[in-house]
Design an enzyme around this catalytic site. Structure first.
Site, PDB file in Angstrom:
ATOM      1  N   LYS A   1       0.812  -1.227   0.000  1.00 37.93           N
ATOM      2  CA  LYS A   1       0.000   0.000   0.000  1.00 37.93           C
ATOM      3  C   LYS A   1       0.847   1.280   0.000  1.00 37.93           C
ATOM      4  O   LYS A   1       0.485   2.260  -0.637  1.00 37.93           O
ATOM      5  CB  LYS A   1      -0.958  -0.007   1.187  1.00 37.93           C
TER       6      LYS A   1
ATOM      7  N   GLU B   1      -2.881   7.207   7.811  1.00 38.00           N
ATOM      8  CA  GLU B   1      -3.706   7.967   6.876  1.00 38.00           C
ATOM      9  C   GLU B   1      -4.679   8.811   7.680  1.00 38.00           C
ATOM     10  O   GLU B   1      -5.132   8.390   8.750  1.00 38.00           O
ATOM     11  CB  GLU B   1      -4.548   6.985   6.056  1.00 38.00           C
TER      12      GLU B   1
ATOM     13  N   HIS C   1     -16.546  -4.470   5.642  1.00 34.37           N
ATOM     14  CA  HIS C   1     -15.600  -4.005   4.629  1.00 34.37           C
ATOM     15  C   HIS C   1     -15.752  -4.751   3.305  1.00 34.37           C
ATOM     16  O   HIS C   1     -14.814  -4.852   2.532  1.00 34.37           O
ATOM     17  CB  HIS C   1     -14.144  -4.132   5.116  1.00 34.37           C
TER      18      HIS C   1
ATOM     19  N   ARG D   1      -7.065  -6.766 -11.263  1.00 32.46           N
ATOM     20  CA  ARG D   1      -7.830  -7.947 -11.715  1.00 32.46           C
ATOM     21  C   ARG D   1      -9.236  -7.494 -12.074  1.00 32.46           C
ATOM     22  O   ARG D   1      -9.586  -6.337 -11.899  1.00 32.46           O
ATOM     23  CB  ARG D   1      -7.915  -8.958 -10.571  1.00 32.46           C
TER      24      ARG D   1
END
Lengths: 167, 499
Positions: free
Chosen positions: B120, B204, B239, B296
């Site tokens: 990430k 973040e 999520h 993908r």
């Protein structure tokens, strides 16, 4: 003549349904104009006051899960005819083996209504089991005397666990 | 570059996506090879494929995740390409390398592009360099607590600590104030270590009520990249997305263009080829930030296909053959509106726990504007080994309100029994005023959903109680009318004929 009396419970609402041999369907003693047809293994068509309902009925342990108009309703049912039948049998047939009372579902014993030595007849309440936030009364199938009591209040039990024996 | 023609594809997946890939390949005249675990022997993806080979076993690691077994089958069956679908090995660069070194085409991006988007922080750094907005925070793993405290202070609380190699909410902690930081920092690190084998975490800024909006892109080997609008995927539980739509009710043409161009920019920067998705979070002030890239096909890709009139799997295969994109950005024109509902085998009354069992009745919705991508059929055994996604119900309407009404109808029509599904939950979402207004964010489920809300009118309860009582009665097998499986009261049927 065969009559079936089935009590359906949804949350706190109870519905006393009676099915007579001639096809009459009654709710709480009142005849209801309705037609019920099984379409597929779990599909039931109900024509009620001209309205057509096609519902899915799936057995889920002691409950039936109903899908109606895309909504989900969980219904528990209880055959009160059976209690009538076992009352008759209980008086005439006695087996030498002790009758085992097992838990029909996982849950917690909230209250014991009998203890060792208590005399019971068929249909008598034995204990209250709490499962999925609902209290369920476990009743005697046969008459006799409570011989062994294997659980106490607040005890958590598994499905099929031996609760007591009746001799 | 000379295009290579693919003649036979091994589909390294199961369920609805395996069947969906087979369909497109088959329409292109390409043979398909299915693979299956023991539990999937009777699955539709096995029955429909041209060839099918056993993977022996049931656990994912012994079957759909076993790279060696899959490559061996591809070889033995003379395939020239592998399509990974989504999940399983689809984002595993080692699988891409194993495929290409075996002389086979991998229908997807290169392992290098996959690796650069995998971590990430690396992806965030790449995006920042490509001038794609990222959520304020670090683009590198944090050294220690002191550094974490400094960064958190400079961007302002609340913040999120996230695992560099994470996903699915694991190794993630929301921190509201400085006093909670130390404990959350060490918890996130140890959770990340145990789940992903690395204790790297980064920080973040926490966005209060964001929406999840993603851009579909297609990139060929000749440097052409286009974006195919957005998908709004804010309705999530645990999520995980459940209801998706295209286009989003929130975007203006101007924002759409800016997001699309940012995504194209991002893709070009890492030399990405094939279909991919750039995910963004959008704040209440409509500023958008890069979240991550999925290298993908996405589960929700059909809503894009319905609106843009383009088969993404066929596009993927053509790109993998070395062909140029058939469309330019100017030729990409949306039409109408599409919604997807994911039908999972889960119990919406019991916190969405997976439901297993045999599918008894199975009557999916039909009719104009409905597309149903399914991996099951009547009699299918739903087992606990794999993801509980059964099928995807997709509708297309001339506009958003028509597609909402169509989805409502489609969910009411869909009959399935034997397992609990998310159908009632999806019906709740589709009928909810906030969804209809388009005013929702990623907290929709926590804010508005409760199992009690699924229980409806008194008459429906009455009918449900009768249906259950009748079934109980039939199950106990008593009486003439029970044997015939039909009961009627008060000459009800005859009366109608007399009148």
């Amino acid at each position: 003549m065969s009559v079936a009396t089935i009590i359906s419970t949804i949350g706190t609402r109870k519905f006393h349904w009676r099915f007579d041999d001639d096809g009459t369907v009654s709710l709480a003693g009142e005849k209801i104009p309705v037609e019920v047809t099984k379409i597929s293994p779990n599909g039931v068509s109900i024509l009620f006051k001209g309205k057509s309902y096609f519902v899915m009925v799936t057995k889920n342990d002691l409950n039936y899960d109903i899908i109606i108009n895309g909504n989900f309703i969980r219904v528990s049912t209880e055959d009160s005819t059976k209690q009538l039948a076992s009352k008759v049998l209980g008086g005439t047939r006695r087996t030498a083996i002790d009758t085992e009372v097992r838990s029909p579902m996982p849950g917690m014993v909230v209250r014991c209504e009998v203890q060792e030595g208590t005399k019971v007849k068929p249909g008598d309440g034995l204990l209250i089991l709490e499962a999925m936030k609902m209290e369920n009364e476990i009743r005697a199938n046969t008459g006799g005397v409570i011989k062994r009591m294997l659980v106490k209040e607040r005890q958590v039990v598994e499905k099929g666990e031996l609760l007591m024996t009746i001799a | 570059m000379k295009p290579k023609v693919i003649k036979k594809i091994l589909i390294a997946n199961r369920g609805e996506i395996a069947l969906r890939i087979h369909r497109s390949a088959s329409e292109m005249g390409i043979q398909t090879v299915a693979i299956f675990s023991d539990a999937d022997r009777r699955a539709p993806h096995v029955l429909q494929a041209n060839e099918a080979y056993s993977l022996n076993g049931n656990l994912s690691k012994d079957t759909y995740l076993d790279i060696k077994k899959i490559i061996d089958i591809a070889h033995a069956s003379h395939c020239d390409a592998i399509h990974p679908g989504y999940g399983f090995l689809s984002e595993n660069p080692d699988f891409v390398d194993a495929t290409t070194s075996a002389g086979l085409i991998f229908i997807g991006p290169s392992s290098a592009a996959m690796r650069s988007m995998g971590g990430k922080t690396g992806a965030r750094e790449l995006m920042a360099k490509a001038n794609v907005p990222i959520i304020p925070g670090t683009t590198y793993p944090l050294k220690d607590f002191t550094e974490a405290a400094k960064v958190a202070k400079s961007i302002g609380y609340p913040i999120l600590i996230k695992a560099v190699h994470g996903g699915g909410g694991k190794g993630m902690r929301k921190v509201d104030e400085v006093g909670e930081l130390e404990q959350s920092f060490s918890q996130a690190k140890s959770e990340s270590k145990s789940s992903f084998g690395s204790e790297s975490v980064f920080i973040e800024k926490y966005l209060q009520n964001p929406r999840h909006i993603e851009i579909q892109i297609l990139a060929d080997m000749h440097g052409n990249v286009i974006y195919l609008g957005e998908r709004e995927c804010s309705v999530q539980r645990r999520h995980q997305k459940v209801v998706e739509e295209c286009p989003s009710s929130l975007l203006t043409p101007d924002i759409r263009k800016r997001m699309g161009e940012a995504a194209v920019n991002a893709v070009q920067k890492c030399g990405y080829v094939n279909a991919g998705t750039v995910e963004f979070l959008m704040d209440s002030d409509k500023s958008f930030y890069f979240l991550e890239m999925n290298t993908r096909l996405q589960v929700e890709h059909p809503v894009t296909e319905m609106v843009f009139g383009l088969d993404l799997v066929k596009a993927q295969i053509r790109i993998a053959q070395g062909e140029e994109l058939s469309l330019t950005q100017e030729q990409v024109v949306p039409r109408g509106h599409a919604i997807e509902c994911r039908i999972y085998a889960e119990d919406p009354l019991e916190g969405f726990i997976p439901s297993t069992g045999r599918v008894e009745d199975y009557m999916p919705s039909e009719g104009y504007g409905i597309r149903h991508d399914s991996g099951i059929m009547r009699g299918s055994e739903i087992v606990h080994f794999y993801d509980p996604l059964l099928s995807k119900l997709v509708v297309w309407g001339a506009d958003r309100s028509e597609s909402i009404r169509k989805m409502k109808r489609a969910l009411e029509e869909f009959k399935i029994s034997g397992v609990s599904t998310t159908i009632p939950f999806c019906a709740f979402v589709i009928s909810h005023p906030k969804f209809i207004e388009g005013e929702y964010d990623i907290h929709f489920v926590e804010k508005y959903y409760h199992p009690d809300k699924l229980i409806r009118s008194e008459e429906e309860e009455l009918i449900a109680s009768l249906a259950a009582a009748s079934m109980h009665n039939w199950d106990s097998g008593k009486g003439k009318e029970m044997r015939e499986h039909s009961i009627s009261s008060g000459n009800w049927k005859n009366k109608r004929f007399d009148e």
